[in-house]
Design an enzyme around this catalytic site. Structure first.
Site, PDB file in Angstrom:
ATOM      1  N   CYS A   1      -3.013  -0.334 -20.849  1.00 18.03           N
ATOM      2  CA  CYS A   1      -2.808  -1.363 -21.865  1.00 18.03           C
ATOM      3  C   CYS A   1      -1.697  -0.887 -22.800  1.00 18.03           C
ATOM      4  CB  CYS A   1      -4.078  -1.572 -22.656  1.00 18.03           C
ATOM      5  SG  CYS A   1      -5.533  -1.786 -21.636  1.00 18.03           S
TER       6      CYS A   1
ATOM      7  N   ARG B   1       2.914  -2.480 -19.058  1.00 16.14           N
ATOM      8  CA  ARG B   1       1.754  -1.582 -19.059  1.00 16.14           C
ATOM      9  C   ARG B   1       0.456  -2.315 -18.711  1.00 16.14           C
ATOM     10  NH1 ARG B   1       2.594   3.354 -21.957  1.00 16.14           N
ATOM     11  NH2 ARG B   1       0.336   3.515 -21.950  1.00 16.14           N
TER      12      ARG B   1
ATOM     13  N   TRP C   1      -4.978  -4.572 -19.776  1.00 19.25           N
ATOM     14  CA  TRP C   1      -5.237  -4.453 -18.331  1.00 19.25           C
ATOM     15  C   TRP C   1      -6.731  -4.211 -18.235  1.00 19.25           C
ATOM     16  CZ3 TRP C   1      -7.082  -0.828 -14.777  1.00 19.25           C
ATOM     17  CH2 TRP C   1      -6.719  -1.047 -13.443  1.00 19.25           C
TER      18      TRP C   1
ATOM     19  N   ASN D   1      -6.767   1.433 -26.197  1.00 20.52           N
ATOM     20  CA  ASN D   1      -6.458   1.768 -24.801  1.00 20.52           C
ATOM     21  C   ASN D   1      -7.413   2.867 -24.384  1.00 20.52           C
ATOM     22  OD1 ASN D   1      -4.272   0.130 -25.003  1.00 20.52           O
ATOM     23  ND2 ASN D   1      -2.739   1.761 -24.893  1.00 20.52           N
ATOM     24  N   GLY D   2      -7.844   2.836 -23.137  1.00 18.70           N
ATOM     25  CA  GLY D   2      -8.736   3.887 -22.654  1.00 18.70           C
ATOM     26  C   GLY D   2     -10.103   3.310 -22.338  1.00 18.70           C
TER      27      GLY D   2
ATOM     28  N   GLU E   1       6.162   5.419   1.479  1.00 16.08           N
ATOM     29  CA  GLU E   1       6.674   4.804   0.255  1.00 16.08           C
ATOM     30  C   GLU E   1       7.227   3.397   0.540  1.00 16.08           C
ATOM     31  OE1 GLU E   1       6.346   5.244  -2.761  1.00 16.08           O
ATOM     32  OE2 GLU E   1       8.046   4.320  -3.764  1.00 16.08           O
TER      33      GLU E   1
ATOM     34  N   LYS F   1       5.835   0.078  -1.275  1.00 12.75           N
ATOM     35  CA  LYS F   1       6.676  -0.874  -2.010  1.00 12.75           C
ATOM     36  C   LYS F   1       6.407  -2.294  -1.533  1.00 12.75           C
ATOM     37  CE  LYS F   1       7.588   0.906  -4.777  1.00 12.75           C
ATOM     38  NZ  LYS F   1       7.302   2.255  -5.077  1.00 12.75           N
TER      39      LYS F   1
ATOM     40  N   GLU G   1       2.849  -3.553  -2.654  1.00 10.06           N
ATOM     41  CA  GLU G   1       2.587  -3.777  -4.081  1.00 10.06           C
ATOM     42  C   GLU G   1       3.343  -4.955  -4.665  1.00 10.06           C
ATOM     43  OE1 GLU G   1       3.296  -0.363  -6.631  1.00 10.06           O
ATOM     44  OE2 GLU G   1       5.012   0.223  -5.448  1.00 10.06           O
TER      45      GLU G   1
ATOM     46  N   HIS H   1      -2.026   7.170  18.836  1.00 14.13           N
ATOM     47  CA  HIS H   1      -3.410   7.618  18.611  1.00 14.13           C
ATOM     48  C   HIS H   1      -4.259   6.552  17.921  1.00 14.13           C
ATOM     49  CE1 HIS H   1      -2.380  11.571  20.021  1.00 14.13           C
ATOM     50  NE2 HIS H   1      -1.374  11.643  19.153  1.00 14.13           N
TER      51      HIS H   1
ATOM     52  N   LYS I   1       1.783  -0.329 -15.028  1.00 11.23           N
ATOM     53  CA  LYS I   1       2.572   0.898 -15.043  1.00 11.23           C
ATOM     54  C   LYS I   1       1.747   1.908 -15.841  1.00 11.23           C
ATOM     55  CE  LYS I   1       6.950   2.245 -14.288  1.00 11.23           C
ATOM     56  NZ  LYS I   1       7.426   2.207 -12.889  1.00 11.23           N
TER      57      LYS I   1
HETATM   58  C1  F6R Z   1       4.110   2.633  -7.234  1.00 10.69           C
HETATM   59  C2  F6R Z   1       3.844   3.328  -8.475  1.00 10.69           C
HETATM   60  C3  F6R Z   1       2.585   4.102  -8.574  1.00 10.69           C
HETATM   61  C4  F6R Z   1       2.840   5.369  -9.411  1.00 10.69           C
HETATM   62  C5  F6R Z   1       1.513   6.093  -9.676  1.00 10.69           C
HETATM   63  C6  F6R Z   1       1.742   7.387 -10.420  1.00 10.69           C
HETATM   64  O1  F6R Z   1       5.321   1.952  -7.287  1.00 10.69           O
HETATM   65  O2  F6R Z   1       4.591   3.246  -9.401  1.00 10.69           O
HETATM   66  O3  F6R Z   1       2.072   4.428  -7.330  1.00 10.69           O
HETATM   67  O4  F6R Z   1       3.711   6.198  -8.730  1.00 10.69           O
HETATM   68  O5  F6R Z   1       0.677   5.264 -10.416  1.00 10.69           O
HETATM   69  O6  F6R Z   1       2.439   7.153 -11.589  1.00 10.69           O
HETATM   70  P1  F6R Z   1       3.233   8.297 -12.338  1.00 10.69           P
HETATM   71  O7  F6R Z   1       4.393   8.662 -11.484  1.00 10.69           O
HETATM   72  O8  F6R Z   1       3.647   7.693 -13.634  1.00 10.69           O
HETATM   73  O9  F6R Z   1       2.281   9.429 -12.487  1.00 10.69           O
END
Ligand code: F6R
Length: 613
Positions: free
Chosen positions: A2, A27, A79, A105-106, A486, A490, A493, A509, A608
């Protein structure tokens, strides 16, 4: 997760709060709200106006009257953790009198017994959240001083928090507290701000104070005081933020993600700048804070990280093994923490985290440190908790990453791992000459990435044809296996298309059972001894009618003849192929999501900076 913002000063608070929340929207974005004093001047601010709306900040903006008076207040973008996404569950939460408002937050783990206790005392709860107990607890302890009441309330709480609180009877004052969820104070000229990250403050000030866990701040427009929970004053350290405002704007691109993908040549360059030492053909990494002797004594590398950062760690560890001849293992932080890990001597632990606030990574790091291990941080956000609590580290300097899906931070983390590998390799087996070659290749990477971005239009055209498929496999070997993971991450998500990353050698396998004309495979073809093996894997897929998109070095006619779609990549040494593979995969995910009309910067359910476990 949040976002919190608080403002006190001469300006119209509601405008600044909504604008700050917009900056923090990445966030968390399921609901948002603000609380400001009801009356026009701080002196008359005896009641609070609370406006909360389910949905994005745009909904809140519509609900906030343009001329809403009041020049202090707090805001929040949520969030959801406890309680569904509703107006009532959005923050701020108020006590029964409506005079005290808090944002949080938390997670408050013991909120149920607290709520029961407070209800017995007559508190009226209006939401299903854990956070609301904080407002009622502050009211329970309030005796004319918000700071004292908040400190008393904190003594009841178990869990994590970043909190901002206001009281209608204390105009101009905001009190904040931190335990596990970041809070940063912005010190302006006759005004103060409080936020969960600096992006919300940058318009007004670059002078900031990062709060530490256990600290409480009390601020008015002209002064602030930081103390610990036992009321001992803390000497504040004022830091200067070097991020510029334009770094958090879209700069002509339609989304932050597209902008951040295209920034990669420069962001990788920044990660490398000043760190490539051609004299000794090594890397200069001052932030490691370790002597040559200590570095030499390292026997193995352990990376702890989550998501995209974990993928960067997987590349880093493979590289350590092949280039520096040090065994490496990248671990999911969420797993390691609860596994009773053995912390071996002479291991170098690395916490990799873009935000530097990921709870899983932070707690795993603390667990390692508690057992006597040293942990380096590879972080992007300067002053973040992991960066501050680690025993040394490397900032990747990719600049603020606003899109929820990480792109430029990933390739900058790779750059940091390449530099660290070089510096350790040069302490062991690698010759001066080999070091020079490695550095020369590394220096050329930003330009190679720039060339890979020129594929934009052809990738968009391919994505248009594939965006309607429901399942994808991403397949790679060696250093390209984590890149396949990765690439798949991408795609899922931001487009919500199901995608799996696999090591190409593994498909026989099990996953090959998925292959049909409806399941495309994205092959990442290396340009070394594994190329032929990968081509055999491509043929196995082809024989079963599976469509193939192949990313391979330019001029690879054989790959081009087997694949349905071929993406020709700039030529670089095998060890550096992760850098040129990643941007096209990011673009592929981006254009699929665009084609499907997704909310690219703020995909559903994600946030994020994941500051809860
Ligand atoms: C995917 C993404 C997440 C972050 C993960 C760790 O695009 O951004 O998988 O990589 O939440 O976040 P950080 O790097 O901030 O620890």
């Amino acid at each position: 997760m949040c976002g919190i913002v608080g403002y006190t000063g001469p300006r119209q608070a509601s405008r600044i709060l909504v604008e700050g929340l917009k900056r923090l929207e990445y966030r968390g974005y399921d609901s948002a709200g603000i609380a400001v004093p009801k009356d026009a001047t701080q002196d008359e601010g005896k009641t609070l106006v609370v406006i909360k709306k389910k949905g994005k900040i745009a909904e809140l903006r519509k609900a906030v009257p343009k001329d809403l008076p009041g020049n202090f207040g707090i805001g929040h973008t949520r969030w959801a953790t406890h309680g569904g996404v509703t107006d009532a569950n959005a923050h701020p939460h108020v006590d029964s009198s409506g005079k005290i408002a808090i944002v949080h937050n938390g997670i408050i783990e013991n909120y149920i017994p607290l709520k029961e206790m407070l209800e017995k005392e007559g508190a009226i709860f209006r939401s299903e959240t854990d956070s609301e107990v904080i407002a009622h607890l502050v009211a329970y302890h309030y005796d004319g001083d918000l700071e004292t009441a908040l400190k008393a309330a904190l003594r009841h709480l178990k869990g994590t928090y970043g909190i901002a609180a206001v009281h209608a009877d204390e105009p101009g004052r905001i009190v904040g507290a931190r335990n596990g969820s970041p809070l940063v104070l912005g010190v302006g000229d006759g005004e103060m701000l409080l936020a969960s990250d600096v992006t919300a403050l940058l318009t007004y000030t670059t002078s900031v104070v990062y709060l530490n866990d256990g600290e409480v701040v009390s601020m008015t427009p002209t002064e602030f005081r930081i103390s610990d929970r036992d009321d001992r004053a803390v000497d504040p350290e004022i830091d200067l933020v070097t991020w510029k405002l334009d770094a958090i704007e879209k700069g002509g691109f339609s989304t932050y993600m597209e902008k951040e993908i295209f920034e990669q040549p420069e962001s990788i360059e920044r990660a490398l700048t000043g760190r490539m030492d051609f004299e000794y053909c090594s890397a200069k990494l001052g932030g490691l804070d370790m002597s040559k002797k200590e570095l030499h004594a390292i026997e193995r590398i352990r990376v702890i990280a989550a998501g995209t950062s974990w993928h960067a760690g997987l590349v880093g560890c493979q590289l350590m093994e092949s280039v520096a001849r040090l065994p490496g293992q990248a671990e999911l932080a969420s797993e390691l923490r609860y596994r009773n890990p053995v912390v071996e001597p002479n291991s170098l632990y690395i916490a990799a985290s873009q935000s530097g606030e990921t709870a899983d990574t932070l707690y795993a790091m603390r667990e390692i440190q508690r057992r006597g291990g040293s942990v380096l941080g590879i972080c992007n956000v300067v002053g973040s908790t992991i960066a501050r609590e680690s025993d040394g580290g490397i900032y990747v300097h990719s600049g603020p990453e606003i899109a929820v899906a990480s792109t430029k931070a990933f390739t900058s983390q790779l750059a940091a791992f390449y530099l660290l590998t070089l510096s350790l390799a040069r302490l062991h087996d690698m010759s001066h000459h080999e070091g020079e070659r490695f550095l020369t290749d590394l220096k050329a990477i930003p330009a190679a990435v720039r060339r890979s971005l020129l594929l934009r239009d052809s990738i968009q055209e391919i994505a248009k044809r594939y965006a309607r498929f429901g399942d994808f496999l991403f397949l790679g070997r060696g250093l390209l296996y984590p890149i396949a993971l990765e690439g798949a991450l991408k795609l899922k998500e931001i487009s919500y298309i199901h995608a799996e990353g696999y090591a190409s050698g593994e498909i026989k396998h099990g996953p090959i059972a998925l292959i049909s004309p409806d399941t495309p495979s994205v092959f990442l073809v290396p340009n070394d001894h594994l190329r032929e093996k990968t081509i055999s894997n491509m043929k196995e897929i082809k024989a079963r009618g599976g469509p193939i998109i192949a990313l391979a070095e330019e001029g690879d006619e054989l790959v081009a003849s087997i694949a349905d779609d071929y993406i020709p990549l700039p030529k670089v040494d095998t060890r550096f192929q992760p850098f040129v593979m990643m941007p096209p995969l990011q673009l592929f995910a981006y254009f699929c999501a665009l084609e499907l009309g997704r909310d690219i910067d703020q995909p559903r359910n994600l946030a994020k900076s994941v500051t809860v476990e």
